[in-house]
Structures are given as structure tokens and as C-alpha cells.
Design a protein around this motif. Structure first.
Motif, PDB file in Angstrom:
ATOM      1  N   UNK A   1      11.634  38.051 -42.937  1.00 54.29           N
ATOM      2  CA  UNK A   1      11.774  38.792 -41.685  1.00 54.29           C
ATOM      3  C   UNK A   1      10.801  38.305 -40.609  1.00 54.29           C
ATOM      4  N   UNK A   2      10.020  37.285 -40.931  1.00 55.65           N
ATOM      5  CA  UNK A   2       9.100  36.715 -39.949  1.00 55.65           C
ATOM      6  C   UNK A   2       9.878  35.796 -39.006  1.00 55.65           C
ATOM      7  N   UNK A   3      10.684  36.414 -38.172  1.00 54.26           N
ATOM      8  CA  UNK A   3      11.615  35.684 -37.303  1.00 54.26           C
ATOM      9  C   UNK A   3      11.070  35.498 -35.897  1.00 54.26           C
ATOM     10  N   UNK A   4      10.345  36.497 -35.424  1.00 56.14           N
ATOM     11  CA  UNK A   4       9.878  36.471 -34.041  1.00 56.14           C
ATOM     12  C   UNK A   4       8.887  35.345 -33.792  1.00 56.14           C
ATOM     13  N   UNK A   5       8.941  34.807 -32.568  1.00 56.92           N
ATOM     14  CA  UNK A   5       8.060  33.712 -32.186  1.00 56.92           C
ATOM     15  C   UNK A   5       7.375  34.043 -30.855  1.00 56.92           C
TER      16      UNK A   5
ATOM     17  N   UNK B   1      10.218  37.781 -18.748  1.00 55.19           N
ATOM     18  CA  UNK B   1       9.551  38.598 -19.739  1.00 55.19           C
ATOM     19  C   UNK B   1      10.468  39.167 -20.814  1.00 55.19           C
ATOM     20  N   UNK B   2       9.837  39.811 -21.776  1.00 55.49           N
ATOM     21  CA  UNK B   2      10.570  40.457 -22.862  1.00 55.49           C
ATOM     22  C   UNK B   2       9.721  41.601 -23.402  1.00 55.49           C
ATOM     23  N   UNK B   3      10.356  42.738 -23.653  1.00 54.76           N
ATOM     24  CA  UNK B   3       9.655  43.865 -24.254  1.00 54.76           C
ATOM     25  C   UNK B   3      10.345  44.269 -25.551  1.00 54.76           C
ATOM     26  N   UNK B   4       9.583  44.261 -26.628  1.00 56.17           N
ATOM     27  CA  UNK B   4      10.075  44.695 -27.932  1.00 56.17           C
ATOM     28  C   UNK B   4       9.207  45.867 -28.377  1.00 56.17           C
ATOM     29  N   UNK B   5       9.751  47.073 -28.280  1.00 56.75           N
ATOM     30  CA  UNK B   5       8.968  48.266 -28.592  1.00 56.75           C
ATOM     31  C   UNK B   5       8.512  48.290 -30.044  1.00 56.75           C
ATOM     32  N   UNK B   6       9.310  47.695 -30.942  1.00 51.01           N
ATOM     33  CA  UNK B   6       8.983  47.727 -32.364  1.00 51.01           C
ATOM     34  C   UNK B   6       7.957  46.664 -32.743  1.00 51.01           C
ATOM     35  N   UNK B   7       7.823  45.618 -31.930  1.00 50.35           N
ATOM     36  CA  UNK B   7       6.883  44.527 -32.220  1.00 50.35           C
ATOM     37  C   UNK B   7       6.221  44.085 -30.916  1.00 50.35           C
ATOM     38  N   UNK B   8       5.319  44.909 -30.435  1.00 47.90           N
ATOM     39  CA  UNK B   8       4.737  44.675 -29.112  1.00 47.90           C
ATOM     40  C   UNK B   8       3.910  43.395 -29.038  1.00 47.90           C
ATOM     41  N   UNK B   9       3.449  42.885 -30.183  1.00 45.78           N
ATOM     42  CA  UNK B   9       2.654  41.656 -30.147  1.00 45.78           C
ATOM     43  C   UNK B   9       3.483  40.451 -29.723  1.00 45.78           C
ATOM     44  N   UNK B  10       4.813  40.612 -29.735  1.00 45.20           N
ATOM     45  CA  UNK B  10       5.694  39.523 -29.316  1.00 45.20           C
ATOM     46  C   UNK B  10       6.284  39.769 -27.914  1.00 45.20           C
ATOM     47  N   UNK B  11       5.733  40.744 -27.213  1.00 48.24           N
ATOM     48  CA  UNK B  11       6.144  40.947 -25.824  1.00 48.24           C
ATOM     49  C   UNK B  11       5.706  39.754 -24.981  1.00 48.24           C
TER      50      UNK B  11
END
Length: 294
Positions: A91-95, A107-117
Motif C-alpha cells: 500500500x506504499x503507493x503515494x509519492x 497542488x493536491x490535498x489528501x486528508x487521509x495522508x497529509x504528508x503527501x499533500x
């Protein structure tokens, strides 16, 4: 994305082929049983946000980078060929670093994974007219050519559309350093992104209602500035609506006058600038594109 992942798993078609909407698909790996494919699709989609109660999609809009799509595709092929279960490590998909220019710019906002905003590097103002605008009504009808008038003499459809014509001022601010950082410090990609965005902003019109109004306008005047100073808009030039007959010439004059007055008070607001004036035939698009890329 969840629906596309599910389709890829159950058909054996590459995810990228599905996303690109290719008319002909070829199976490249074993098809997965629907129940198992559904569970995996939900798990992959949930990485980007909260799942909806039904289906494989998440509740909010999420942008995917090419690197993330590539990672998902490799994972799909691996799971389909091996038949194994999805693990937490998978599940380590985000970059954080990617080459997605749209994400880097807006920009991009991901509420579940804010470190990848991703913080947006581009700011775009609402376009405002430099003069008063009168909203008019376009009353139209559609006639049924097969109606011989024996039963109904009326038109097939009646409608009304509001419209207005205007000379607009728009301000765009780009944080070049942040854009480069968002693109993984790729200087060449940053230059290409700046040029492509600038050309689009100056030459491409919104597509809505084009068949009704054919509003195909290019920018008539451009003032591009570069520097480390605090950015500032020149929209105050049009707080008082212009009333002159030659609106374009008057708007350019008022903009330049406001620019000079602000600099006389605050000092130089930029380190370098370039102008393109289609009204007088001065400057060129290519010069502006070269300027923003340097």
C-alpha cells in the motif's frame, strides 16, 4: 481510480491502456476473480482517501501522479500473476516527488495522508472586466423540421441564455522555486511547464458555450514580471470602471500608470519584466515564453 483498478484486475488489461481510453484492449495478464478484485480495488483506492459506502471510489477528488499510476499498475500485474494477497507494504503507493505538472502547479490535498499533500505553486485570480458590464438575454427557439403543423404549430423548444461581452483583466502568480521543488528539482521540466502554462493562459479560451458564442480570444496585452519581491496584482487599476470608447488602449494606459505609481511608492516590484502588446503590434509570444523559462 478504484473502478479502473477493478476493471484492470477483472479483464487482464493494463491500467494505463484503460486510463488512456484506448479503443482496443489486449489481455496482458491473468484475470482475477471478481470478489477478490473488488477487495483489492477498495484497499488500493483507500490509500488516497475515505471510501464511499458502495463501489470502489473514494469520497473526495484525488490527483494521481504518473509515478503513482505506474506503481499501481506494477502491483496489479504482480497480484494477478502471483495470485497472492495485498500486503500493508504494497500500500506504499503515494509519492512525494513526482513529475505530474498539474499537481506541482495547482497542488493536491489528501486528508487521509497529509504528508503527501502538495502546496500549489500557481495562483490564478478571477477575471474581472475593466468596465461596466450589461448582462443581456439571448432568447432562442428550436424548430421541429418534421412538424407539418397539423397537430402543433409551436416550436420544439424555447430557451433563454444570459450573456455578456467584456474586456477582462486577469492576474497569475507563479512561485517558480516551489514549482521546481514540486517537480523534484527537475529544471528542464520546470521550464517546459512554465512555457506550456503561459502559452495556454494567453491563447486558449474556456470551452463552455463556444458553439453558441465562438468566444475565441487571445490575450491583447501581457505584462510578465520576475523577481524575489512580494508579488502584487494591478487590479486596483480598474476599481473605477473605464468608460472610454477605445477600451483596450485605455485599459493598457491605466494598467501602466498604476504600475508606475506603485513602483514610485514601494520601489521596484520586480527585477525584470517584458511586455507584449497586440494592440500596437509590439513584442511577441515567443519572447514572453523565452522570458518565463529563463
Amino acid at each position: 481510480m478504484g473502478n479502473f483498478v477493478y476493471k484492470a484486475l477483472t479483464t487482464g488489461v493494463k491500467l494505463t491502456d484503460i486510463l488512456e481510453g484506448k479503443p482496443e484492449f489486449s489481455t496482458t495478464y491473468p484475470k482475477m476473480e471478481e470478489k477478490k478484485a473488488g477487495e483489492i480495488s477498495k484497499q488500493i483506492a483507500s490509500v488516497f482517501g475515505k471510501l464511499k459506502k458502495e463501489g470502489f471510489e473514494i469520497e473526495q477528488l484525488a490527483h494521481f501522479s504518473p509515478e503513482e499510476i505506474g506503481t499501481i499498475e506494477k502491483l496489479i500485474i504482480d497480484l494477478a500473476q502471483s495470485g497472492r494477497e495485498l500486503t500493508e507494504e504494497n500500500k506504499n503507493i503515494l509519492r512525494k516527488n513526482n513529475t505530474a505538472v498539474d499537481i506541482a502547479m495547482f497542488g493536491r490535498m489528501l486528508a487521509a495522508n497529509t504528508q503527501y499533500n502538495v502546496e500549489a505553486a500557481v495562483q490564478v485570480s478571477h477575471a474581472i472586466t475593466v468596465h461596466k458590464v450589461a448582462v443581456e438575454d439571448d432568447f432562442f427557439t428550436a424548430v421541429d423540421d418534421l412538424n407539418n403543423g397539423e397537430e402543433d404549430m409551436g416550436s420544439g423548444h424555447l430557451g433563454e441564455t444570459e450573456f455578456a461581452a467584456g474586456l477582462f483583466y486577469i492576474y497569475i502568480c507563479i512561485n517558480r522555486d516551489l514549482l521546481k521543488e514540486n517537480l523534484g528539482e527537475d529544471g528542464e521540466l520546470t521550464k517546459k511547464a512554465l512555457q506550456a502554462f503561459t502559452e495556454s493562459a494567453l491563447t486558449v479560451s474556456p470551452t463552455g458555450k463556444q458553439n453558441s458564442f465562438a468566444s475565441r480570444a487571445y490575450a491583447s496585452y501581457v505584462l510578465a514580471e520576475k523577481g524575489k519581491q512580494q508579488p502584487r496584482s494591478l487590479s486596483v487599476a480598474f476599481l473605477k470602471a473605464l468608460e472610454e470608447k477605445d477600451l483596450l488602449a485605455s485599459a493598457i494606459k491605466e494598467l501602466n500608470s498604476t504600475h508606475e505609481k506603485i513602483e514610485s511608492v514601494y520601489g521596484k516590484c520586480c527585477e525584470n519584466k517584458i511586455e507584449m502588446n497586440a494592440y500596437t503590434g509590439e513584442g511577441s509570444l515567443q519572447e514572453v515564453l523565452k522570458f518565463v523559462a529563463e
